[in-house]
Write a protein that holds these residues in place. Structure first.
Motif, short mmCIF file in Angstrom:
data_model
loop_
_atom_site.label_atom_id
_atom_site.label_comp_id
_atom_site.label_asym_id
_atom_site.label_seq_id
_atom_site.Cartn_x
_atom_site.Cartn_y
_atom_site.Cartn_z
N ALA A 268 6.26 85.09 46.88
CA ALA A 268 5.43 84.16 46.11
C ALA A 268 3.98 84.65 46.03
O ALA A 268 3.35 84.61 44.97
CB ALA A 268 5.49 82.76 46.73
N VAL A 269 3.46 85.14 47.14
CA VAL A 269 2.06 85.59 47.17
C VAL A 269 1.90 86.83 46.29
O VAL A 269 0.94 86.96 45.53
CB VAL A 269 1.60 85.88 48.62
N LEU B 258 0.02 82.96 36.67
CA LEU B 258 -0.29 82.49 38.02
C LEU B 258 -1.72 82.89 38.42
O LEU B 258 -2.47 82.09 38.97
CB LEU B 258 0.72 83.05 39.03
N PHE C 143 -1.05 82.92 54.33
CA PHE C 143 -0.58 81.93 53.36
C PHE C 143 0.74 81.31 53.83
O PHE C 143 1.59 82.02 54.39
CB PHE C 143 -0.37 82.56 51.98
N ALA D 73 3.43 80.66 52.48
CA ALA D 73 4.46 80.91 51.47
C ALA D 73 4.98 82.32 51.72
O ALA D 73 4.27 83.16 52.28
CB ALA D 73 3.86 80.79 50.07
N PRO D 74 6.21 82.59 51.32
CA PRO D 74 6.78 83.92 51.58
C PRO D 74 6.08 85.02 50.77
O PRO D 74 5.46 84.73 49.74
CB PRO D 74 8.25 83.78 51.15
N ARG E 172 3.76 87.63 43.70
CA ARG E 172 3.83 87.22 42.28
C ARG E 172 2.54 86.57 41.82
O ARG E 172 2.10 86.78 40.68
CB ARG E 172 5.01 86.26 42.08
N ALA E 173 1.92 85.79 42.70
CA ALA E 173 0.66 85.12 42.34
C ALA E 173 -0.47 86.13 42.12
O ALA E 173 -1.50 85.81 41.54
CB ALA E 173 0.26 84.12 43.41
N HIS E 174 -0.27 87.36 42.58
CA HIS E 174 -1.26 88.41 42.39
C HIS E 174 -0.95 89.32 41.20
O HIS E 174 -1.75 90.20 40.86
CB HIS E 174 -1.39 89.28 43.65
#
Lengths: 157, 110
Positions: A29-30, A39, A23, A25-26, A32-34
């Motif tokens: 971020a990934v 999100l 991805f 993105a750092p 948090r999206a999980h």
């Protein structure tokens, strides 16, 4: 960045399934999206036409999660699970099972978020109780994100 | 789905996956498989039987030999199925790409 294969899905030994994806993105971020419901609801939807009206995610040790999907025809199914370990923003260990409507065997999942250039390499390693279960899981597509396609494919809906 | 169940079950064994990989290069007899796999003939025969029952290979008679080769009809549904799983996951992660782009653009919103 676009040269690498986006997604790999492989089996390892007799009871592991490994998914890898990069991805742009750092890891934070990934990760948090999980773990953050608002999100998760935006992307963990499988094929087009499905929404996730219920998304509970208690992102803490022994916290529970529950995802419910539905489509325009009113068909649906859900997944429940527990977080076993959370290391922000690098690692999540959880168990999950899917209700179809009977529960599938527990799928033990470790998700790693490793820095990869400017982005993140996510590695999901699923451990099934045994080879038979993995064979069934692959054959029924119970893995997260594959559920809807299975349901659609099988003409259950 | 019955066929896929049997196929994935057959594929759960590393030796059988290796045999399939070998057969992808071309037909082989039991004796030709015994050597590279360092297994006994009965052991190889048992694996071939499982693969045959799962519809992943076919065997023909040639005198006393029964050379085995990949069964396209058995392999293709697996290919297609794994392809579909990848597609469903790929769709999720394409969506996640957009979510992440939003997050990193508006870093200060949360």
């Amino acid at each position: 960045m676009t040269t690498m294969a986006k997604l790999t899905l492989t089996t390892e030994a007799d009871k592991y399934v490994v998914v890898k994806r990069h991805f742009a993105a750092p890891p934070e971020a990934v990760y948090r999206a999980h773990t953050e419901p608002e999100l998760i609801q935006k992307w963990l939807l499988g094929p087009d036409g499905w929404t996730m009206p219920v998304c509970i995610s208690e992102a803490r040790r022994n916290g529970k999660f529950r995802y419910e999907w539905t489509n325009a025809k009113g068909h649906g199914f859900h997944v429940t699970g527990e977080y076993l370990e959370l290391e922000p923003f690098s690692r999540i260990v959880h168990v999950e099972r899917m209700f179809l409507p009977d529960p599938t065997p527990d799928n033990h999942v470790e998700t790693r978020f490793d820095p990869d250039g400017d982005g993140t390499l996510m590695t999901i390693r699923m451990t099934l109780p045994d080879a038979e279960t993995r064979a069934r899981m692959l054959a029924t597509g119970m893995e997260r994100g594959m559920e809807a396609s299975y349901v659609r494919l099988e003409g259950i809906i | 789905m019955q066929t896929l169940d049997a196929a994935f079950s057959a594929l759960s064994d590393p030796t059988r996956r290796a045999i399939l990989a070998r057969l992808a290069e071309g037909e082989a007899t039991v004796m030709e498989l015994v050597e590279p796999f360092e297994m006994t003939q009965p052991a190889i025969s048992r694996h071939l039987k499982v693969l045959e029952n799962a519809g992943l290979i076919v065997r023909r008679l040639e005198g006393t030999k029964r050379p085995a080769r990949l069964a396209k009809a058995g392999i293709e549904p697996i290919d297609q199925w794994l392809g579909m799983l990848r597609d469903a996951l790929a769709k999720n992660y394409d969506r996640l790409d957009k979510v992440l782009a939003d997050m990193t653009e508006r870093k200060d919103t949360r």
